[in-house]
Enzyme design. Sequence first.
Site, PDB file in Angstrom:
ATOM      1  N   HIS A  20      36.893 -56.591  -3.657  1.00 14.12           N
ATOM      2  CA  HIS A  20      37.951 -57.361  -4.308  1.00 14.12           C
ATOM      3  C   HIS A  20      39.194 -56.525  -4.584  1.00 14.12           C
ATOM      4  CE1 HIS A  20      36.501 -56.058  -8.548  1.00 14.12           C
ATOM      5  NE2 HIS A  20      35.845 -55.355  -7.657  1.00 14.12           N
ATOM      6  N   ARG A  21      39.008 -55.275  -4.994  1.00 16.08           N
ATOM      7  CA  ARG A  21      40.163 -54.459  -5.362  1.00 16.08           C
ATOM      8  C   ARG A  21      40.973 -54.009  -4.148  1.00 16.08           C
ATOM      9  NH1 ARG A  21      40.127 -54.834 -10.411  1.00 16.08           N
ATOM     10  NH2 ARG A  21      38.227 -54.652 -11.665  1.00 16.08           N
ATOM     11  N   LYS A  67      35.031 -62.014  -6.758  1.00  9.47           N
ATOM     12  CA  LYS A  67      34.173 -61.146  -7.567  1.00  9.47           C
ATOM     13  C   LYS A  67      34.701 -61.030  -8.989  1.00  9.47           C
ATOM     14  CE  LYS A  67      32.326 -56.412  -7.645  1.00  9.47           C
ATOM     15  NZ  LYS A  67      30.899 -56.728  -7.842  1.00  9.47           N
ATOM     16  N   ASN A 102      26.528 -57.837  -5.709  1.00 14.37           N
ATOM     17  CA  ASN A 102      27.072 -56.477  -5.737  1.00 14.37           C
ATOM     18  C   ASN A 102      27.644 -56.183  -7.110  1.00 14.37           C
ATOM     19  OD1 ASN A 102      27.664 -53.965  -4.729  1.00 14.37           O
ATOM     20  ND2 ASN A 102      29.425 -54.601  -3.517  1.00 14.37           N
ATOM     21  N   ASP A 109      39.325 -47.751 -11.912  1.00 16.34           N
ATOM     22  CA  ASP A 109      39.585 -48.970 -11.138  1.00 16.34           C
ATOM     23  C   ASP A 109      41.079 -49.197 -10.931  1.00 16.34           C
ATOM     24  OD1 ASP A 109      36.931 -49.571 -10.733  1.00 16.34           O
ATOM     25  OD2 ASP A 109      36.767 -50.834 -12.498  1.00 16.34           O
ATOM     26  N   ARG A 146      24.284 -48.190  -3.238  1.00 15.23           N
ATOM     27  CA  ARG A 146      24.903 -47.600  -4.430  1.00 15.23           C
ATOM     28  C   ARG A 146      23.815 -46.908  -5.257  1.00 15.23           C
ATOM     29  NH1 ARG A 146      28.747 -52.226  -6.959  1.00 15.23           N
ATOM     30  NH2 ARG A 146      29.421 -50.447  -8.236  1.00 15.23           N
ATOM     31  N   GLN A 170      28.206 -46.367 -15.825  1.00 10.71           N
ATOM     32  CA  GLN A 170      27.363 -47.541 -16.088  1.00 10.71           C
ATOM     33  C   GLN A 170      25.929 -47.141 -16.404  1.00 10.71           C
ATOM     34  OE1 GLN A 170      27.820 -50.125 -12.704  1.00 10.71           O
ATOM     35  NE2 GLN A 170      29.885 -50.752 -13.270  1.00 10.71           N
ATOM     36  N   ASP A 211      30.734 -61.921 -10.308  1.00  8.42           N
ATOM     37  CA  ASP A 211      29.970 -60.947 -11.094  1.00  8.42           C
ATOM     38  C   ASP A 211      29.386 -61.550 -12.370  1.00  8.42           C
ATOM     39  OD1 ASP A 211      30.521 -59.020  -9.199  1.00  8.42           O
ATOM     40  OD2 ASP A 211      31.080 -57.496 -10.673  1.00  8.42           O
ATOM     41  N   GLU A 214      32.126 -50.746  -4.717  1.00  7.30           N
ATOM     42  CA  GLU A 214      31.817 -51.855  -3.803  1.00  7.30           C
ATOM     43  C   GLU A 214      31.852 -51.432  -2.343  1.00  7.30           C
ATOM     44  OE1 GLU A 214      32.908 -53.938  -7.609  1.00  7.30           O
ATOM     45  OE2 GLU A 214      33.296 -52.031  -6.631  1.00  7.30           O
TER      46      GLU A 214
END
Length: 429
Positions: free
Chosen positions: A389-390, A414, A92, A315, A122, A170, A49, A343
């Site tokens: 990633h999460r 990421k 992403n 998150d 998104r 965001q 990122d 994501e």
Amino acid sequence: MQWLDLPHVHRAQGSVCLPGSKSISNRILLLSALAKGTTTVSSLLESDDTERMLNALQQLGVSVFRAEDGSFLVTGCNGKFPAKEAELFLGNAGTAFRPLTAVLALMQGHYRLSGVPRMHERPIGDLVDALTQIGAEITYLGQQGFPPLEIHPAVIHPGAIYINGNISSQFLSGLLMALPLTGEPASIIVNGTLISQPYVALTIAQMARFGVQVKQEGWQSFALAGGQIYRSPGKITVEGDASSASYFLAAGAISGGPVRVEGVGSESCQGDVRFVEALEAMGANIRMGSDWVESSAPVSRTLKAIDFDCNHIPDAAMTLATTALFAQGTTTLKNIASWRVKETDRITAMSTELRKLGASVEAGEDFLRITPPDKQLSDNAIINTYDDHRMAMCFSLVSFGAPVRINDPGCVAKTFPDYFEKFASITHA
């Protein structure tokens, strides 16, 4: 590596030095690029990122130099990118795509922004609609309301902007960072309830470090006085990533501990540091210093289920979903609608993978309800990570109950490229 097999482990103990915060890193990079003067950025997260943001800024004519000590020297452009035309591929990375959209809409240039296929799924329509209210000219190159985008030179007339607050914080963060570039007074009014409020607070705090003040009335109204410009603070250090801390803190709470994370603590400006409140509600023992947090399991060695509003930790809340596998009772995670536009559709993905482990899962538009299996977790489950990633990091916690295979473990690049090495360093058979 196509997959990673994690053996069944029984205890977590040790300490981890956290990588820099993704959210802070990309905000600081952008503000440094827009500022007057040169900023030395230390402890910057090095991940996919941040690489997207760095590459984009360099394409836009910003000088970025990496020093021998690992810090980055960013020479700001005093509010005007030298490049008036560019095609930017941003993967992403929402923390790059959304704020750059807002900033470039005010730059009097011609730009195209694109990403991976998931980025094009998104939504960004609310941000584009907000920018067009002040004269920005932005064209959708694919589906209406979604990237990729083309930005055209436009005459901007700052004033009152109305934006919906229920999709992504965001959008608001991008507007806040961009509007000082006009030099004119501006205000933003949020329609409805603003989700992920701590991330907006984080944005405002970083802007203040560069000399720009935002006045707010609750979470509904934000005002910027005219005549403000970004000025380099000279040197700035990125604190550790509070979202990344959650996996290690959960490990300590599940399996004994103590596990300590270093780089984030009671003085953090990140909302996800409040993840510890959820662990405490589950019965975990938490100790905290100014820049460290330590967790260990309850005296009973058994966590209890919780009913938790996750709006302030969107998150880190994902980590609670897998932690719930080790809690007695049914855990309910509420106010997580933003998971669907991350994501991947994280509510659907999390539900699918938790069921593979034998959990009972009920999912709604903005909640997840998890009941662990009556006996042990299903052995040797194969977890898909959806290029998220999460998902990969959350499901590493399953190894405290059973061996597990994680598909596409490399997606952690990421935000945390060496996550699995760090995780292995604190786990014990």
